[in-house]
Design a protein around this motif. Sequence first.
Motif, PDB file in Angstrom:
ATOM      1  N   GLN A  39       0.855  -1.399  -0.163  1.00 45.24           N
ATOM      2  CA  GLN A  39       0.115  -0.014  -0.199  1.00 45.24           C
ATOM      3  C   GLN A  39       1.132   1.071   0.060  1.00 45.24           C
ATOM      4  OE1 GLN A  39      -3.135   0.066   3.387  1.00 45.24           O
ATOM      5  NE2 GLN A  39      -4.222   1.499   2.150  1.00 45.24           N
ATOM      6  N   ALA A  40       0.529   1.708  -1.010  1.00 50.90           N
ATOM      7  CA  ALA A  40       1.209   3.563  -0.836  1.00 50.90           C
ATOM      8  C   ALA A  40       0.607   4.458  -0.779  1.00 50.90           C
ATOM      9  CB  ALA A  40       1.990   3.128  -2.714  1.00 50.90           C
ATOM     10  N   PRO A  41       1.287   5.346  -0.220  1.00 51.12           N
ATOM     11  CA  PRO A  41       0.814   5.782   0.298  1.00 51.12           C
ATOM     12  C   PRO A  41      -0.122   7.040  -0.131  1.00 51.12           C
ATOM     13  CG  PRO A  41       2.796   7.067   1.036  1.00 51.12           C
ATOM     14  CD  PRO A  41       2.969   5.715   0.019  1.00 51.12           C
ATOM     15  N   GLY A  42      -1.926   6.869  -0.813  1.00 49.16           N
ATOM     16  CA  GLY A  42      -2.582   7.640  -0.755  1.00 49.16           C
ATOM     17  C   GLY A  42      -3.870   6.784  -2.123  1.00 49.16           C
ATOM     18  N   LYS A  43      -3.055   5.576  -1.886  1.00 50.95           N
ATOM     19  CA  LYS A  43      -3.707   4.735  -2.538  1.00 50.95           C
ATOM     20  C   LYS A  43      -4.068   3.494  -1.959  1.00 50.95           C
ATOM     21  CE  LYS A  43      -0.431   5.150  -6.405  1.00 50.95           C
ATOM     22  NZ  LYS A  43       0.502   4.930  -7.317  1.00 50.95           N
ATOM     23  N   GLN A  44      -5.148   2.674  -2.820  1.00 51.03           N
ATOM     24  CA  GLN A  44      -5.683   1.129  -2.273  1.00 51.03           C
ATOM     25  C   GLN A  44      -4.020  -0.007  -1.535  1.00 51.03           C
ATOM     26  OE1 GLN A  44      -8.933   0.297  -4.728  1.00 51.03           O
ATOM     27  NE2 GLN A  44      -9.957   0.739  -2.783  1.00 51.03           N
ATOM     28  N   PRO A  87      11.623   3.358  -7.981  1.00 51.91           N
ATOM     29  CA  PRO A  87      11.075   4.195  -7.312  1.00 51.91           C
ATOM     30  C   PRO A  87       8.983   4.365  -6.861  1.00 51.91           C
ATOM     31  CG  PRO A  87      12.185   5.070  -8.687  1.00 51.91           C
ATOM     32  CD  PRO A  87      12.076   3.900  -8.922  1.00 51.91           C
ATOM     33  N   GLU A  88       8.406   3.648  -8.170  1.00 49.92           N
ATOM     34  CA  GLU A  88       6.474   3.354  -8.650  1.00 49.92           C
ATOM     35  C   GLU A  88       6.870   1.944  -7.110  1.00 49.92           C
ATOM     36  OE1 GLU A  88       8.191   5.757 -11.450  1.00 49.92           O
ATOM     37  OE2 GLU A  88       8.696   3.361 -10.713  1.00 49.92           O
ATOM     38  N   ASP A  89       7.824   1.085  -7.031  1.00 48.35           N
ATOM     39  CA  ASP A  89       7.392   0.113  -5.418  1.00 48.35           C
ATOM     40  C   ASP A  89       7.735   0.266  -4.369  1.00 48.35           C
ATOM     41  OD1 ASP A  89       9.417  -1.984  -8.086  1.00 48.35           O
ATOM     42  OD2 ASP A  89       7.362  -1.999  -7.440  1.00 48.35           O
ATOM     43  N   THR A  90       8.121   1.581  -3.678  1.00 45.78           N
ATOM     44  CA  THR A  90       7.676   2.675  -2.576  1.00 45.78           C
ATOM     45  C   THR A  90       6.430   2.012  -2.076  1.00 45.78           C
ATOM     46  OG1 THR A  90       9.999   3.940  -2.833  1.00 45.78           O
ATOM     47  CG2 THR A  90       7.931   4.305  -1.039  1.00 45.78           C
ATOM     48  N   ALA A  91       6.285   1.577  -0.963  1.00 40.53           N
ATOM     49  CA  ALA A  91       5.311   1.765   0.074  1.00 40.53           C
ATOM     50  C   ALA A  91       5.278   0.498   0.850  1.00 40.53           C
ATOM     51  CB  ALA A  91       4.476   0.700  -1.172  1.00 40.53           C
ATOM     52  N   VAL A  92       3.948   0.137   2.312  1.00 32.13           N
ATOM     53  CA  VAL A  92       4.601  -0.623   3.027  1.00 32.13           C
ATOM     54  C   VAL A  92       4.312  -1.819   2.167  1.00 32.13           C
ATOM     55  CG1 VAL A  92       3.246  -1.199   4.928  1.00 32.13           C
ATOM     56  CG2 VAL A  92       4.144   1.301   4.873  1.00 32.13           C
ATOM     57  N   TYR A  93       5.198  -2.827   2.526  1.00 27.39           N
ATOM     58  CA  TYR A  93       4.322  -4.349   2.307  1.00 27.39           C
ATOM     59  C   TYR A  93       3.877  -5.226   3.575  1.00 27.39           C
ATOM     60  CZ  TYR A  93       6.326  -3.543  -2.546  1.00 27.39           C
ATOM     61  OH  TYR A  93       7.102  -2.727  -3.628  1.00 27.39           O
ATOM     62  N   TYR A  94       2.729  -5.795   3.323  1.00 29.22           N
ATOM     63  CA  TYR A  94       2.205  -6.489   4.217  1.00 29.22           C
ATOM     64  C   TYR A  94       1.809  -7.548   3.865  1.00 29.22           C
ATOM     65  CZ  TYR A  94       0.483  -2.017   6.194  1.00 29.22           C
ATOM     66  OH  TYR A  94       0.266  -0.797   6.485  1.00 29.22           O
ATOM     67  N   CYS A  95       2.404  -9.012   4.794  1.00 31.35           N
ATOM     68  CA  CYS A  95       2.551 -10.325   4.394  1.00 31.35           C
ATOM     69  C   CYS A  95       0.927 -10.145   5.147  1.00 31.35           C
ATOM     70  CB  CYS A  95       3.129 -10.756   5.096  1.00 31.35           C
ATOM     71  SG  CYS A  95       3.493 -12.971   5.367  1.00 31.35           S
ATOM     72  N   ASN A  96       0.015 -11.563   4.190  1.00 26.34           N
ATOM     73  CA  ASN A  96      -1.156 -12.251   4.049  1.00 26.34           C
ATOM     74  C   ASN A  96      -0.697 -13.756   3.919  1.00 26.34           C
ATOM     75  OD1 ASN A  96      -3.249 -13.612   2.486  1.00 26.34           O
ATOM     76  ND2 ASN A  96      -3.830 -11.565   3.524  1.00 26.34           N
ATOM     77  N   ALA A  97      -1.721 -14.233   5.246  1.00 28.02           N
ATOM     78  CA  ALA A  97      -1.954 -15.553   5.057  1.00 28.02           C
ATOM     79  C   ALA A  97      -3.254 -15.732   4.437  1.00 28.02           C
ATOM     80  CB  ALA A  97      -1.439 -16.808   6.158  1.00 28.02           C
TER      81      ALA A  97
END
Length: 117
Positions: A39-44, A87-97
């Motif tokens: 999730q990047a700032p301002g994006k889903q 740079p477009e890969d900048t985001a918070v990355y979340y692991c999901n199970a």
Amino acid sequence: QVQLVESGGGLVQAGGSLRLSCAASGSIDNINAMGWYRQAPGKQRELVAVISSGARTNYADSVKGRFFIFRDNTKNTVYLQMNSLEPEDTAVYYCNAREDLTRTNYWGQGTQVTVSS
């Protein structure tokens, strides 16, 4: 319950690489798939990559050929190898199970990935 602990985020220059790790613990026997979202700032929040219990993988078009997801079942850990970062890969990355039986999604706390140009 399933607990997910992520690691491996950080700051990297464009063109560089990072590897994210997600260690799962708890009631993991019913987990069907694990994956990474971001999730990047301002994006889903969006899907980045997913791997099933049968090791089938699926990737977002934007990361195909650059990112690779794999798992080590002996360590209950899933990894995301990220190459040729942009740079477009900048985001918070979340692991999901994902647990299909109960239709439950578990999430890690997130790890920041910042790619500088």
